[in-house]
Structures are given as C-alpha cells and as structure tokens.
Design a protein around this motif. Structure first.
Motif, PDB file in Angstrom:
ATOM      1  N   UNK A  73       0.825  -1.210   0.000  1.00 15.38           N
ATOM      2  CA  UNK A  73       0.000   0.000   0.000  1.00 15.38           C
ATOM      3  C   UNK A  73       0.859   1.260   0.000  1.00 15.38           C
ATOM      4  N   UNK A  74       1.909   1.266   0.798  1.00 13.81           N
ATOM      5  CA  UNK A  74       2.800   2.431   0.856  1.00 13.81           C
ATOM      6  C   UNK A  74       3.424   2.695  -0.505  1.00 13.81           C
ATOM      7  N   UNK A  75       3.896   1.659  -1.158  1.00  8.50           N
ATOM      8  CA  UNK A  75       4.515   1.832  -2.473  1.00  8.50           C
ATOM      9  C   UNK A  75       3.507   2.323  -3.505  1.00  8.50           C
ATOM     10  N   UNK A  76       2.289   1.774  -3.473  1.00 13.51           N
ATOM     11  CA  UNK A  76       1.263   2.187  -4.433  1.00 13.51           C
ATOM     12  C   UNK A  76       0.884   3.653  -4.223  1.00 13.51           C
ATOM     13  N   UNK A  77       0.712   4.063  -2.965  1.00 15.83           N
ATOM     14  CA  UNK A  77       0.357   5.448  -2.671  1.00 15.83           C
ATOM     15  C   UNK A  77       1.480   6.406  -3.060  1.00 15.83           C
ATOM     16  N   UNK A  78       2.696   6.019  -2.758  1.00 14.66           N
ATOM     17  CA  UNK A  78       3.833   6.870  -3.097  1.00 14.66           C
ATOM     18  C   UNK A  78       3.945   7.068  -4.601  1.00 14.66           C
ATOM     19  N   UNK A  79       3.788   5.981  -5.356  1.00 10.02           N
ATOM     20  CA  UNK A  79       3.872   6.064  -6.810  1.00 10.02           C
ATOM     21  C   UNK A  79       2.757   6.937  -7.378  1.00 10.02           C
ATOM     22  N   UNK A  80       1.546   6.803  -6.819  1.00 14.60           N
ATOM     23  CA  UNK A  80       0.417   7.605  -7.293  1.00 14.60           C
ATOM     24  C   UNK A  80       0.625   9.082  -6.985  1.00 14.60           C
ATOM     25  N   UNK A  81       1.131   9.368  -5.810  1.00 14.31           N
ATOM     26  CA  UNK A  81       1.396  10.754  -5.404  1.00 14.31           C
ATOM     27  C   UNK A  81       2.426  11.395  -6.335  1.00 14.31           C
TER      28      UNK A  81
ATOM     29  N   UNK B 186       3.232  10.449  -9.374  1.00 16.23           N
ATOM     30  CA  UNK B 186       2.671  10.558 -10.716  1.00 16.23           C
ATOM     31  C   UNK B 186       1.746  11.765 -10.823  1.00 16.23           C
ATOM     32  N   UNK B 187       0.918  11.984  -9.802  1.00 13.20           N
ATOM     33  CA  UNK B 187       0.008  13.131  -9.816  1.00 13.20           C
ATOM     34  C   UNK B 187       0.796  14.435  -9.915  1.00 13.20           C
ATOM     35  N   UNK B 188       1.844  14.547  -9.117  1.00 12.58           N
ATOM     36  CA  UNK B 188       2.638  15.779  -9.115  1.00 12.58           C
ATOM     37  C   UNK B 188       3.256  16.048 -10.486  1.00 12.58           C
TER      38      UNK B 188
ATOM     39  N   UNK C 186       1.428  19.491 -12.472  1.00 12.87           N
ATOM     40  CA  UNK C 186       2.334  20.334 -11.678  1.00 12.87           C
ATOM     41  C   UNK C 186       1.683  21.584 -11.110  1.00 12.87           C
ATOM     42  N   UNK C 187       0.784  22.201 -11.868  1.00 17.29           N
ATOM     43  CA  UNK C 187       0.118  23.395 -11.374  1.00 17.29           C
ATOM     44  C   UNK C 187      -0.839  23.081 -10.239  1.00 17.29           C
ATOM     45  N   UNK C 188      -1.572  22.002 -10.362  1.00 15.00           N
ATOM     46  CA  UNK C 188      -2.493  21.589  -9.299  1.00 15.00           C
ATOM     47  C   UNK C 188      -1.704  21.205  -8.046  1.00 15.00           C
ATOM     48  N   UNK C 189      -0.582  20.514  -8.271  1.00 20.20           N
ATOM     49  CA  UNK C 189       0.244  20.121  -7.141  1.00 20.20           C
ATOM     50  C   UNK C 189       0.759  21.350  -6.402  1.00 20.20           C
TER      51      UNK C 189
END
Length: 197
Positions: free
Chosen positions: A91-99, A101-103, A107-110
């Motif tokens: 779960x930690x790895x999946x959340x980190x990767x998603x975070x 990727x989102x950034x 980039x502007x939303x982040x």
C-alpha cells in the motif's frame, strides 16, 4: 425578413458556471502555473471577459481557494483508490507512486495543493489538508500505528514524497535513475513504519 439577433453572447454566457470556471482553472494551472492564474487570464482562456466570471466567483482569492479545495479532494480520492485492498509495504509503495505521478502530470495543481500550511488561517482548508493524510493513516494502521504516532508518520511520509518530487521537478536529479532512488526511499520509509511500533 428582419435580421435575427446574434445569440453568440447568450450561448457564451450560458456556458459559464462555477464548475466550468473551476475546471478551466485546473487546466490553466497545469499549463501556466499558479502565479499566472488571474481572473483576466482565465477569462481569455474561456473566450470571454473578466467581469463575466464575477457572476460565478467572488474574487481571485475565492477562485484559488476553491481550486485548492478541489485539488485536495482529488488527491484524497486518488490515495483512497490506490490504497484500497492493500496493506503495509504494498500500500505504501502504491500510494507513493500515485502521489509522485500526480505531481508530475499535474504540476500546477500540485503547486496549489502545497500553497497553504497545515496551520494556515483558513480552518476549512486546514482541515481538508489534514484529511489528505487520512488514507495514509489508514494504511499505517496495518503496521500497528494509530493516533498521534500514525499522524506524525503520515507527515514524515508526505515530507519525503514532497521533497523528492520537488527535486525531480526542478531538475536537481537530472541524469540520475530517479525511479530506483524513489523505490529505495519508499521501501526504507516502509521499513521505518515497522520499527516505529
């Protein structure tokens, strides 16, 4: 036959709504950046004039705050989705990767997400930002962490993710295998969660 009045202005006005404006602002942010977001710049993107936006948003501050709240909500939903059915390191790895990727994809939303501190003067936004830690805290429960210990661990996790993402986005780590470094960092964080008990 009498000429019919042009309906272009009417169609344009009907197209505008608070939701439309906020969605346009999100797109604008990723293309132009936070500092470039103004009422007039957004109105130009929408093919209208600045004053027409004030029928739907009170001010630039109102628009920016609404955008921040929307981004926080999107990030919470994203983390909940990727963490669903997962526990511990997976779960930690999946959340980190998603975070990460989102950034990179937004980039502007982040940037909007990180513009106000947890202890800012907007109680609703402060609470929303704290809630962004909730999906991570839920995962940390699978390591036996709860309460203040889990919240602090979630803040450490966020700090590590944010720092890494900023270094990547500013080009500091150009020429480095950032995927490998990132995976190693996240697994070290996960190992630390186990020891915190």
């Amino acid at each position: 036959m009498a000429a019919q009045p042009s309906s272009t202005a009417g169609r344009r006005g009907a197209r505008l709504s608070r939701e439309t404006i906020v969605n346009a602002a999100l797109t604008f942010l990723d293309r132009e950046g936070w500092d470039a977001l103004t009422i007039n710049a957004l109105a130009t993107q929408l093919g209208t004039k600045g004053p027409s936006l004030y029928n739907h948003v009170e001010s630039l501050d109102d628009l920016r705050r609404t955008v921040r709240m929307r981004v926080v909500g999107d990030i919470i939903d994203m983390l909940k989705t990727v963490g669903q059915g997962r526990t511990r390191d997976d779960a930690v790895m999946a959340m980190a990767a998603a975070y990460r990727s989102y950034a990179h994809h937004h980039p502007g939303r982040y940037s909007a997400f990180t513009r106000m501190p947890l202890g800012g003067d907007d109680p609703e936004f402060t609470e929303a930002t704290r809630q962004a830690a909730a999906p991570v805290i839920d995962v940390l429960a699978s390591y036996g962490l709860e309460g203040e210990a889990a919240f602090h661990a979630a803040l450490e996790f966020w700090s590590a993710m944010h720092g890494f993402v900023l270094l990547e986005m500013t080009g500091v780590m150009d020429g480095i295998d950032t995927d490998a470094v990132f995976a190693d960092m996240v697994m070290r964080l996960a190992a630390g969660m186990e020891r915190r008990r």
